[in-house]
Design a protein around this motif. Structure first.
Motif, PDB file in Angstrom:
ATOM      1  N   GLY A 183       0.828  -1.201   0.000  1.00  0.00           N
ATOM      2  CA  GLY A 183       0.000   0.000   0.000  1.00  0.00           C
ATOM      3  C   GLY A 183       0.859   1.246   0.000  1.00  0.00           C
ATOM      4  N   LEU A 184       0.229   2.412  -0.096  1.00  0.00           N
ATOM      5  CA  LEU A 184       0.957   3.678  -0.119  1.00  0.00           C
ATOM      6  C   LEU A 184       1.589   3.966   1.237  1.00  0.00           C
ATOM      7  CD1 LEU A 184      -1.560   5.860  -2.167  1.00  0.00           C
ATOM      8  CD2 LEU A 184       0.642   4.951  -2.951  1.00  0.00           C
ATOM      9  N   GLU A 185       0.872   3.681   2.317  1.00  0.00           N
ATOM     10  CA  GLU A 185       1.372   3.998   3.654  1.00  0.00           C
ATOM     11  C   GLU A 185       1.975   2.791   4.351  1.00  0.00           C
ATOM     12  OE1 GLU A 185      -1.586   5.975   5.954  1.00  0.00           O
ATOM     13  OE2 GLU A 185      -1.920   7.527   4.442  1.00  0.00           O
ATOM     14  N   VAL A 186       1.363   1.633   4.185  1.00  0.00           N
ATOM     15  CA  VAL A 186       1.847   0.442   4.886  1.00  0.00           C
ATOM     16  C   VAL A 186       1.620  -0.809   4.029  1.00  0.00           C
ATOM     17  CG1 VAL A 186      -0.335   0.054   6.126  1.00  0.00           C
ATOM     18  CG2 VAL A 186       1.784  -0.814   7.096  1.00  0.00           C
ATOM     19  N   ASN A 187       2.580  -1.739   4.080  1.00  0.00           N
ATOM     20  CA  ASN A 187       2.422  -3.043   3.433  1.00  0.00           C
ATOM     21  C   ASN A 187       1.937  -4.023   4.494  1.00  0.00           C
ATOM     22  OD1 ASN A 187       3.626  -1.892   1.140  1.00  0.00           O
ATOM     23  ND2 ASN A 187       5.658  -2.406   1.895  1.00  0.00           N
ATOM     24  N   ARG A 188       0.899  -4.754   4.184  1.00  0.00           N
ATOM     25  CA  ARG A 188       0.306  -5.644   5.190  1.00  0.00           C
ATOM     26  C   ARG A 188       0.311  -7.104   4.734  1.00  0.00           C
ATOM     27  NH1 ARG A 188      -2.504  -3.265   9.263  1.00  0.00           N
ATOM     28  NH2 ARG A 188      -3.002  -1.055   9.011  1.00  0.00           N
TER      29      ARG A 188
END
Length: 201
Positions: free
Chosen positions: A82-87
Motif C-alpha cells: 500500500g501507499l502507507e503500509v504493506n500488510r
C-alpha cells in the motif's frame, strides 16, 4: 535484635530491586526483539508501522493484538503493498496454505486438493485428483469411436496374411485448450488380410 531485623529487611529489599532490574532488562530485550524492522513500536503490541520494504503482520492472542515486521508473509497469508503500509492479509479459507488474493488459493494444506483457486477435501465431479501436485484436473470425455479402418500391412490391403486396422475418437475443443489428460484416442488391432491381391499383384 533490632539490628538483625534491619539487616534482614535491607537484604530482602536489595534482592527485590535486583529481581526488578533483571526483569526490566529482559522485558526491554524482548521489546527490542519484537520491534525489529519497526518504524513505530508499542511496548504492549509490538510493531505499528514498518520500513517501506517490510510487511506488517498482525495477529491476535485472545483479546490482545500484536504486530511484527516481516520480509515475507507466513503460510496462510499474502502480502498487499500500500501507499502507507504493506500488510500481510490472511487467506479467507483456513484450508489454504498460500494465496494470491484473499479468495484465490494457490496451494492447499495437506489432505486438500486445489481446483480453480479453491481447496476441496474431494475433487468435484468431472475432475480427478492428482496426488503429486495435490490438484484436481478436469477429466476428458472424448467423442465416440470411428469405424475400423481397412486392414493394411505397409500401406497394402492385400498380399499378406496379417495386417493392422485402427480407429480413432475426437476430443472436445475445450478439453484440448485446457491441456486435460485424456484416455486413449487411438486403438489398433491385428486383422486378417487377403493373401492374394486381385489380378495377381
Amino acid at each position: 535484635m533490632q539490628w538483625i531485623i534491619f539487616m534482614l529487611l535491607l537484604f530482602i529489599s536489595s534482592m527485590e530491586m535486583l529481581t526488578q532490574n533483571r526483569w526490566k532488562k529482559q522485558a526491554s530485550a524482548g521489546l527490542l526483539e519484537n520491534c525489529t524492522g519497526c518504524v513505530l513500536c508499542s511496548e504492549n503490541n509490538g510493531c505499528i508501522t514498518c520500513h517501506h520494504r517490510l510487511f506488517l503482520l498482525i495477529w491476535r492472542d485472545g483479546i490482545r493484538q500484536y504486530g511484527m515486521c516481516v520480509h515475507t508473509c507466513p503460510p496462510g497469508y499474502f502480502g498487499v503493498r500500500g501507499l502507507e503500509v504493506n500488510r500481510c492479509t490472511k487467506c479467507r479459507s483456513p484450508s489454504c496454505e498460500s494465496c494470491f488474493s484473499r479468495d484465490f488459493c494457490m496451494k492447499c494444506k495437506d489432505k486438500f486438493y486445489l481446483y480453480k483457486g479453491q481447496c476441496f477435501r474431494q475433487c468435484p465431479p468431472g475432475t480427478a485428483a492428482q496426488p503429486g501436485s495435490r490438484e484436481c484436473q478436469e477429466t476428458c470425455e472424448p467423442g465416440p469411436w470411428s469405424e475400423w479402418s481397412a486392414c493394411t500391412h505397409e500401406s497394402r490391403t492385400c498380399g499378406c496374411k496379417w495386417g493392422v486396422e485402427t480407429r480413432v475418437r475426437e476430443v472436445p475443443e475445450a478439453a484440448r485448450e485446457e491441456g486435460t489428460a485424456c484416455p486413449a484416442l487411438l486403438e489398433t488391432r491385428r486383422c486378417r488380410m487377403k493373401k492374394h491381391c486381385p489380378g495377381g499383384e
